[in-house]
Scaffold this active site. Structure first.
Site, PDB file in Angstrom:
ATOM      1  N   ASN A 192       0.843  -1.185   0.000  1.00 37.72           N
ATOM      2  CA  ASN A 192       0.000   0.000   0.000  1.00 37.72           C
ATOM      3  C   ASN A 192       0.889   1.250   0.000  1.00 37.72           C
ATOM      4  O   ASN A 192       2.000   1.222   0.545  1.00 37.72           O
ATOM      5  CB  ASN A 192      -0.900  -0.029   1.250  1.00 37.72           C
TER       6      ASN A 192
HETATM    7  N1  PLP Z   1      -2.583  -1.367   3.984  1.00 35.61           N
HETATM    8  C1  PLP Z   1      -3.442  -1.879   3.098  1.00 35.61           C
HETATM    9  C2  PLP Z   1      -3.212  -3.262   2.565  1.00 35.61           C
HETATM   10  C3  PLP Z   1      -4.540  -1.132   2.673  1.00 35.61           C
HETATM   11  O1  PLP Z   1      -5.386  -1.645   1.773  1.00 35.61           O
HETATM   12  C4  PLP Z   1      -4.718   0.174   3.193  1.00 35.61           C
HETATM   13  C5  PLP Z   1      -5.855   0.993   2.770  1.00 35.61           C
HETATM   14  O2  PLP Z   1      -6.701   0.589   2.021  1.00 35.61           O
HETATM   15  C6  PLP Z   1      -3.794   0.657   4.123  1.00 35.61           C
HETATM   16  C7  PLP Z   1      -2.735  -0.137   4.493  1.00 35.61           C
HETATM   17  C8  PLP Z   1      -3.922   2.023   4.714  1.00 35.61           C
HETATM   18  O3  PLP Z   1      -4.913   2.014   5.695  1.00 35.61           O
HETATM   19  P1  PLP Z   1      -5.177   3.277   6.643  1.00 35.61           P
HETATM   20  O4  PLP Z   1      -6.036   4.207   5.872  1.00 35.61           O
HETATM   21  O5  PLP Z   1      -5.841   2.721   7.855  1.00 35.61           O
HETATM   22  O6  PLP Z   1      -3.855   3.888   6.954  1.00 35.61           O
END
Ligand code: PLP
Length: 500
Positions: A192
């Site tokens: 991400n």
């Molecule tokens: N990691 C993954 C695999 C995600 O899909 C996302 C957001 O969709 C995130 C991290 C980021 O999440 P957050 O908005 O809680 O920081």
């Protein structure tokens, strides 16, 4: 505003939101407003005199509502879900009503203790190894962070601190200014964006390693990257593995990555922001095989569980790794000693202050029960499987890769340019909302079952709409068969560039 008006305002707001949820299908999922619409519609200065709550709700309906993208709409299929439920909304109201800041145990004992308890509950329901729980005999435990992004940053900073301590202990001639620039973090090219950003914020080089054809980071790739860096005098420090990548919901094999990290004393953090909730169901736990080899794991309860943003559950094998890294004391923070039995959560996170977020997790877990939470996950996967079946029944389309959890990636066989155009046309109509992704360099559309309100009829509606738009597109004379191969190559190149 007095308590009586608060009651009336609050009840009217609850009625408004209950009506909103009940009639959410009346709205297009995407709004029809132009940039600046709200800024221009509302007064440019704050009111000098108190205003009536009735006027505020009137403006809410007339000016705010038209500019809402309806994340809870059954036709919201973009990104990943953001959780919601009546139970969690009420938990949030209770949290706001109390308005406490749980920066130490005494600053609100229930705030800390309910968090300890609910994270034990949730950790057990997910089948996490006991050492990650506060109720184990060791130093492990969970905390609610604001987001998966924060959890990644916390893990990176703690790993950095731990690595510097380890190296300076074994060789006191080295100091942290020498060590820190040499530290390297690793993740996959499917991570991400928040993971890459975590590297920037932690001032640590972050290598995005190449994944296999299924989007998984393999142990051999990680091992080679470590060896390459060590031979150049660099120091592997932290690995961020993905359980459920954002692009295609791929699962890195922790049982391969874990031993490589453990052998080299490298912190292994697991980003299971979306798909972690699937481990509520025992049939999916094989996908986290090797979790016991990790140092920390994060699951966004605010994604695939019926809990409103923000509620990111992070567990650590050793909470003292955070305390050692982030403990800054002041006389006004001196508190009753809890004899290390109860965490001082301010040392486990970035900010000093913290909301009573455990309340909404607690209300949601109690109203749903474990069986309700598991049903939510299973129902959504069943709907995704149903959608994938519909797509496969039309031979103009391809589902690729295989549907994973609530995510189905698909594209038109005719090529990237047409698939991209299809998504653009659908977005323009505002009836359903999906976003793009890429898989092995190909442009594809991501369809996610997001809303807890989505039913089979909504999936049928979405599929009919997609098919209708595909029919219109295929009859469009602009994209003649002769033009397509060349345009597709250009789009494919663009996609490859973007996905680097
Ligand atoms: N990691 C993954 C695999 C995600 O899909 C996302 C957001 O969709 C995130 C991290 C980021 O999440 P957050 O908005 O809680 O920081």
């Amino acid at each position: 505003m007095d308590a009586q008006q608060f009651r009336e305002f609050g009840k009217a707001a609850i009625d408004l939101m209950a009506d909103y949820v009940e009639n959410i299908r009346d709205h297009d999922v995407l709004p029809s407003v132009e940039p600046g619409y709200l800024i221009n519609a509302l007064p440019q200065d704050a009111p000098e005199h108190p205003e009536a709550w009735q006027d505020i709700l009137k403006d809410f309906n007339q000016t705010i509502m038209p500019g809402i993208t309806h994340w809870q709409s059954p036709q919201f299929h973009a990104f990943y879900p953001t959780g919601s439920s009546y139970a969690s909304i009420v938990g949030n109201i209770l949290c706001d009503g109390l308005s406490v800041i749980g920066l130490s145990w005494l600053s609100s004992p229930a705030c800390t203790e309910l968090e300890v308890l609910t994270l034990n509950w949730l950790g057990k329901l997910l089948g996490l190894p006991e050492e990650f729980l506060h109720c184990s005999s060791g130093p492990g435990g969970g905390i609610i962070q604001g987001s998966a992004s924060e959890a990644t940053l916390v893990a990176l900073l703690a790993a950095k601190d731990k690595t510097v301590r380890r190296i300076t202990k074994s060789d006191p001639t080295l100091d942290e200014d020498y060590i820190k620039p040499k530290l390297v973090a690793y993740t996959s090219d499917q991570c991400n964006s928040s993971v890459e950003k975590g590297g920037l914020l932690a001032s640590m080089k972050m290598r995005l390693l190449k994944t296999d054809s299924d989007g998984r980071l393999r142990g051999e790739t990680l091992k080679n990257a470590f060896e390459e860096d060590i031979s150049q005098g660099l120091i592997p420090c932290c690995v961020i593995a993905n359980l459920g990548t954002t692009g295609t919901c791929a699962f890195d094999p922790l049982y391969e990555l874990g031993p490589v990290c453990n052998e080299t004393d490298v912190w292994l953090h697991v980003d299971a922001a979306y798909a972690g909730a699937a481990f509520l169901c025992p049939e999916y736990r094989h996908l986290m095989r090797g979790i016991e080899l990790s140092d920390s794991i994060d699951v966004n309860a605010h994604k695939w569980m019926p809990v409103t943003f923000d509620c990111s559950a992070m567990w650590l094998k050793n909470g003292y790794d955070l305390v050692r890294a982030f403990n800054v004391q002041r006389i006004y923070l001196d508190d009753i000693k809890t004899e290390n039995k109860i965490p001082d959560y301010r040392h486990w996170q970035i900010p000093l202050g913290r909301r009573f977020r455990a309340l909404k997790l607690w209300t949601a877990m109690r109203i749903y029960g474990a069986e309700g939470l598991r049903k939510h996950v299973r129902d959504q996967i069943t709907l995704a499987q149903y959608f994938a079946k519909l797509v496969r029944s039309d031979d103009r389309f391809l589902v690729e890769p295989e549907q994973s959890m609530g995510l189905v990636c698909f594209r038109l066989k005719e090529g990237d340019i047409v698939t991209k155009k299809l998504l653009e046309n659908i977005t323009e109509k505002k009836k359903i909302y999906m976003v793009a992704g890429s898989y092995n360099g190909r442009y594809m559309i991501r369809f996610v079952i997001c809303s807890r309100l989505t039913k089979k009829e909504d999936v049928d509606f979405a599929w009919t709409h997609i098919k209708d738009e595909a029919n219109l597109l295929c009859s469009d004379k602009v994209h003649t068969k002769a033009q397509l191969p060349a345009i597709n190559q250009i789009v494919a190149r663009e996609i490859c560039e973007k996905s680097k």
